[in-house]
Scaffold this active site. Sequence first.
Site, PDB file in Angstrom:
ATOM      1  N   SER A 234       0.726 -12.804   5.674  1.00 61.11           N
ATOM      2  CA  SER A 234       0.094 -12.129   6.800  1.00 61.11           C
ATOM      3  C   SER A 234      -0.070 -13.085   7.989  1.00 61.11           C
ATOM      4  O   SER A 234       0.914 -13.652   8.459  1.00 61.11           O
ATOM      5  CB  SER A 234      -1.245 -11.537   6.338  1.00 61.11           C
ATOM      6  OG  SER A 234      -1.807 -10.680   7.300  1.00 61.11           O
ATOM      7  N   ASP A 463       4.389  -1.535   5.230  1.00 62.15           N
ATOM      8  CA  ASP A 463       3.180  -2.354   5.375  1.00 62.15           C
ATOM      9  C   ASP A 463       2.475  -1.954   6.666  1.00 62.15           C
ATOM     10  O   ASP A 463       3.072  -1.949   7.740  1.00 62.15           O
ATOM     11  CB  ASP A 463       3.587  -3.829   5.412  1.00 62.15           C
ATOM     12  CG  ASP A 463       2.401  -4.786   5.355  1.00 62.15           C
ATOM     13  OD1 ASP A 463       1.262  -4.367   5.649  1.00 62.15           O
ATOM     14  OD2 ASP A 463       2.622  -5.962   5.036  1.00 62.15           O
ATOM     15  N   HIS A 492       0.494  -4.916   1.242  1.00 61.00           N
ATOM     16  CA  HIS A 492       0.421  -6.011   2.216  1.00 61.00           C
ATOM     17  C   HIS A 492       0.501  -7.346   1.487  1.00 61.00           C
ATOM     18  O   HIS A 492      -0.496  -7.854   0.986  1.00 61.00           O
ATOM     19  CB  HIS A 492      -0.884  -5.900   3.001  1.00 61.00           C
ATOM     20  CG  HIS A 492      -1.023  -6.918   4.088  1.00 61.00           C
ATOM     21  ND1 HIS A 492      -0.074  -7.102   5.066  1.00 61.00           N
ATOM     22  CD2 HIS A 492      -2.008  -7.820   4.348  1.00 61.00           C
ATOM     23  CE1 HIS A 492      -0.468  -8.062   5.891  1.00 61.00           C
ATOM     24  NE2 HIS A 492      -1.629  -8.518   5.457  1.00 61.00           N
TER      25      HIS A 492
END
Length: 547
Positions: A234, A463, A492
């Site tokens: 991320s 996502d 995610h």
Amino acid sequence: MRAAALYSAAGSLLLTAVAAVPAGGATGGPVGADELRGTAVAAARAAARGVDFGACPDAQDMPGRMRCGTVTVPLDYTHPDGKQIRLTVSRVRATRKDPHDSKRQVPRQGALVYNPGGPGASGMYFPLVGFLPEWKRIAAAYDLVGYAPRGVGRSAPLSCEDPRTYFKGPAPAPTPPSESYKRKRVAEARAYAKGCARRAGGALRHYHSLNNARDLEVLRAALGERRLTFMGASYGTYFGALYATMFPGHVRRMVFDAAVNPDPEQVWYRNNLAQSAAFEDRWADFREWVARHDDVYGLGGTAREVQAAYERASARLAAEPAGGKVGPGQLQGAFLQAGYYDDYWPHRAHALSAYLKGDPEPLIEQAAPPAEGAEGSQAATEAENSSAVYTAVECNDAPWPTDWRVWDRDNTRLARTAPFETWDNVWTNLPCAFWPAPRQQPLDVRTGPGELPPTLILAAERDAAAPYQGALEMHRRLSGSVLVTERDAGTHGIAGGPNRCVNGHLEAYLLEGRLPVRRAACAPHPEPKPASPDDRAKRAGALRATP
């Protein structure tokens, strides 16, 4: 003699590091020469000191093989001799044991450093993944290293408000929000930004992604690694990409899992708009899954009917919060997590179903703030700290609109088609409109042919938190990178998860340096199976009956 030897080693590394500074750094801007020289000085000192690993601060909660230490970095890289801060680091040594052949030892390949994203998340517990079956081959070859970035946890912790007031009472979540509610949230955002400046002082300006990338370079040196092997998830992919751009010659292997869009024009205001739009699609995926299992949950046989059930629950909670703790805001927060991870789907669907049928306990269990007491106080401190770091990094990283009317216009328009997450995202990021610290200019993430070793990008096609367009943009900007996509899936972060195809590519890269010739695709991992209250009761009974 010892001091002279350390000085000699540090001086040698300093000359090497200065020689490795990218030529573009001398032109100023976000990769200024002063910061690069300061990074070289700090890295040289860290290499000389190393990391003195010992017992972890909360050792009672961790297996004995995990050890912890600290790495010292400058608060301000333009003044490497100025104020210093310490980053906490954790490590589990490579097992060297082949999980498929206990008699065979595998060669150690160095340290694998991990960042879980955020901004504001800690990677201190990452080394424990080596105990999971999906990670054993990687844990055999690598020391698994986690750390808390600057501002997080014990790493010069940042705070913007009293943690005792962080968990508010049952919160409304009006969609669309009224004008009076908007004015209230604007005032709260102004006050929060002032609180950050008041509590952090002049240090506030130094919590940003460029410094996170520089800290990573110092950590590499402290670990004694000539070149860095790194996995970011991320937000961790963003400053990992900054590192790759700033220090390409110091990269060994890099994995970008759930890559965010590094385009300077997207950081971070437009990225948040894209995220809100993507969450609407993922919210639809969840509702369609619930509708397919209407025989279990009874929330409706279509996504529209499931939406209506959710709205009934929200309205009922607005009139009377569940257990006095869960209002519409807590409901939305709990179901937002289902947009991140589909393994939440059965639990959230069961909680919503039970609540509408008169049993609020599962919803309270999943959505209520932590209880009061020592445990609740610790949870509040950690949550407030994480929120403060998130806000500081995103606000410091780039210019944001400073006129509330721009936010109102853009998000009112977006909320017409993507109401689920849009306004909540606004309230989370709105302090950036009133931020009191100077803004960085985002670095143009880009590497040319041969500048950077081949890197691996992992992305789930649906996502929501890191929309797929970001992975495509990262792939375009990092020359030699290869993108592996999990099709028709939206979890995610997919590294080390349930998808064997994805894990096969991850292991081939980290263990052998082998990548697909071009983009690769994996079929989606199986959807979660629905769980009814009867199923949960049966499993609990079986566990109680087990001797």
